[in-house]
Design a protein around this motif. Structure first.
Motif, short mmCIF file in Angstrom:
data_model
loop_
_atom_site.label_atom_id
_atom_site.label_comp_id
_atom_site.label_asym_id
_atom_site.label_seq_id
_atom_site.Cartn_x
_atom_site.Cartn_y
_atom_site.Cartn_z
N TYR A 110 0.42 -1.08 -0.16
CA TYR A 110 0.08 -0.15 -0.24
C TYR A 110 0.58 1.00 0.13
O TYR A 110 0.88 2.29 -0.60
CB TYR A 110 -0.46 0.09 1.21
N THR A 111 1.91 1.11 0.63
CA THR A 111 2.68 1.95 0.85
C THR A 111 3.82 1.48 1.34
O THR A 111 4.69 0.83 2.02
CB THR A 111 2.50 3.63 2.09
N GLY B 238 6.40 -2.96 3.61
CA GLY B 238 5.77 -1.29 3.48
C GLY B 238 5.09 -1.51 4.59
O GLY B 238 4.71 -1.37 5.44
N LYS C 274 -1.00 2.39 10.17
CA LYS C 274 -1.02 4.31 10.26
C LYS C 274 -1.70 4.63 11.39
O LYS C 274 -1.49 5.56 11.97
CB LYS C 274 -0.92 4.92 8.97
#
Length: 402
Positions: free
Chosen positions: A281-282, A290, A296
């Motif tokens: 995703y990131t 990631g 988060k």
């Protein structure tokens, strides 16, 4: 070279790799690191909304889990949803309308045959929780055409250098469970009779904290990486390193070799690659793992849970009250247990019992909760993209396409 020597060296490579990367850590600074496996378990637990201690230690009341992680993860999944209806084509001329309709129907049929929509939806959902997603690619024939089957691999069953940019650049291993019957279907495997079957093996998490297998299964490790060529050829002079695939089984350091061969899986340019795909995703440049939306909002989830449960406890106390009692007044605890229904406690003197004043939580607590949700939406980008409002996503994929 002696066969037993080759097998022992091959199994040593696999065993050392698994031992080295069994508990990966990602270092952010010299003194700060993330232990990945406990982190993944925590993220999944937060998505489902599970407390380690579900009851409040002071009041005995069952605590409330605010579904912040699930809301943000589901919002990201809705915003990122892709399926066959998104494969649109437009004719550039009137004469091309018929051909465009044929192309559109053909592409959608191919996507449906390869379970495109289901794979993408599952992948996005997984990426909203886990730091990385991995698929195993298996070619198969259908109606004379070669298709690719994508099998999801749990990230807890992947053993890889946590600092690697991609699994194509490093050696890595994957853990799976197989029955002996499944192993015997592979004609070129050896030593299947030496494989040790076990009951109740953890299917996803090798720490034993996952759904366990039913029946007897074998713990199988598939290793992809570069090894000395003599392990494949048996010729001692072949010392250059070549891409290989090795399959072993066993645990607790006792490993049995079942297959060692060249890795013949190639991309369209003829380069040797591993038959796996990965996604994030990131993506971070210094870590194979990631950052997912669930990661988060990790601290925000704890913060909002604490805020809400303190508010509920305070408001409950304010409604039912706390009393101070004169020593020796003869009032028993069960008298208080019946106070909510009867509303009367018998006392000898009026100063035997006195209610203490406890104020309810102020409006600031609700503002803190709203701000935590706002922060979570901003950090995960889980906004409603149809209205552009700063709230978690709620529109369907069809509404977004329109």
């Amino acid at each position: 070279m002696d066969i037993s020597t080759l097998e022992r060296e091959a199994t040593t490579i696999v065993n050392e790799h698994i031992s080295k990367y069994k508990d990966p850590e990602v270092f952010i600074t010299e003194h700060v690191s993330f232990s990945i496996r406990p982190l993944v378990r925590l993220l999944r637990k937060n998505y489902y909304g599970v407390f380690d201690k579900p009851f409040d230690a002071q009041t005995g009341r069952k605590k409330i889990w605010v579904p912040l992680t699930m809301t943000m993860c589901d919002g990201v999944s809705k915003n990122s949803d892709i399926d066959t209806k998104d494969a649109t084509f437009t004719a550039r001329s009137r004469e091309g309308i018929g051909n465009t309709e044929v192309v559109r129907a053909t592409v959608r049929r191919e996507l449906e045959d390869t379970y495109f929509g289901q794979d993408i939806d599952m992948g996005i959902r997984t990426l909203s929780i886990d730091p990385t997603i991995v698929w195993e690619l298996t070619p198969y024939k259908k109606n004379g055409k070669t298709h690719i089957k994508r099998t999801p691999i749990d990230v807890l069953n992947v053993y890889i250098d946590p600092s690697a940019p991609t699994l194509q650049d490093v050696d890595f291993a994957v853990r799976t469970l197989m029955s002996k019957k499944e192993m015997q279907s592979n004609e070129n495997w050896i030593n299947i009779d030496k494989a040790v079957e076990q009951e109740n093996l953890p299917r996803y998490d090798d720490m034993g904290r996952s759904v366990r297998s039913t029946g007897k299964m074998v713990e199988v490790f598939t290793f992809y990486g570069e090894v000395p060529e003599y392990l494949i050829t048996g010729t001692e002079s072949d010392k250059k390193r070549v891409p290989a695939k090795m399959v072993c089984s066993g645990n607790a350091g006792v490993i049995t070799l079942h297959l060692i061969e060249r890795n013949t899986f190639k991309d369209k340019f003829g380069n040797s690659i591993k038959p796996y795909e990965e996604g994030w995703y990131t993506k971070l440049p210094w870590s194979w793992y990631g950052i997912s939306p669930a990661w988060k909002v990790l601290d925000l989830q704890e913060y909002i849970n604490t805020t809400v449960n303190i508010r509920v406890n305070r408001n409950t106390v304010a409604q039912y009250g706390i009393f101070k009692m004169r020593s020796g007044a003869g009032i028993r605890q069960k008298d208080f247990a019946r106070l909510g229904s009867n509303g009367v406690i018998k006392v000898e003197r009026m100063d035997d019992l006195e209610q203490m004043n406890v104020n309810e939580v102020g409006a600031g607590s609700y503002n803190d909760e709203a701000m935590a949700k706002q922060w979570a939406s901003e950090v995960t980008s889980a906004f409603d993209i149809v209205r552009g409002a700063p709230t978690p996503a709620s529109a369907t994929a069809t509404a977004q396409a329109i």
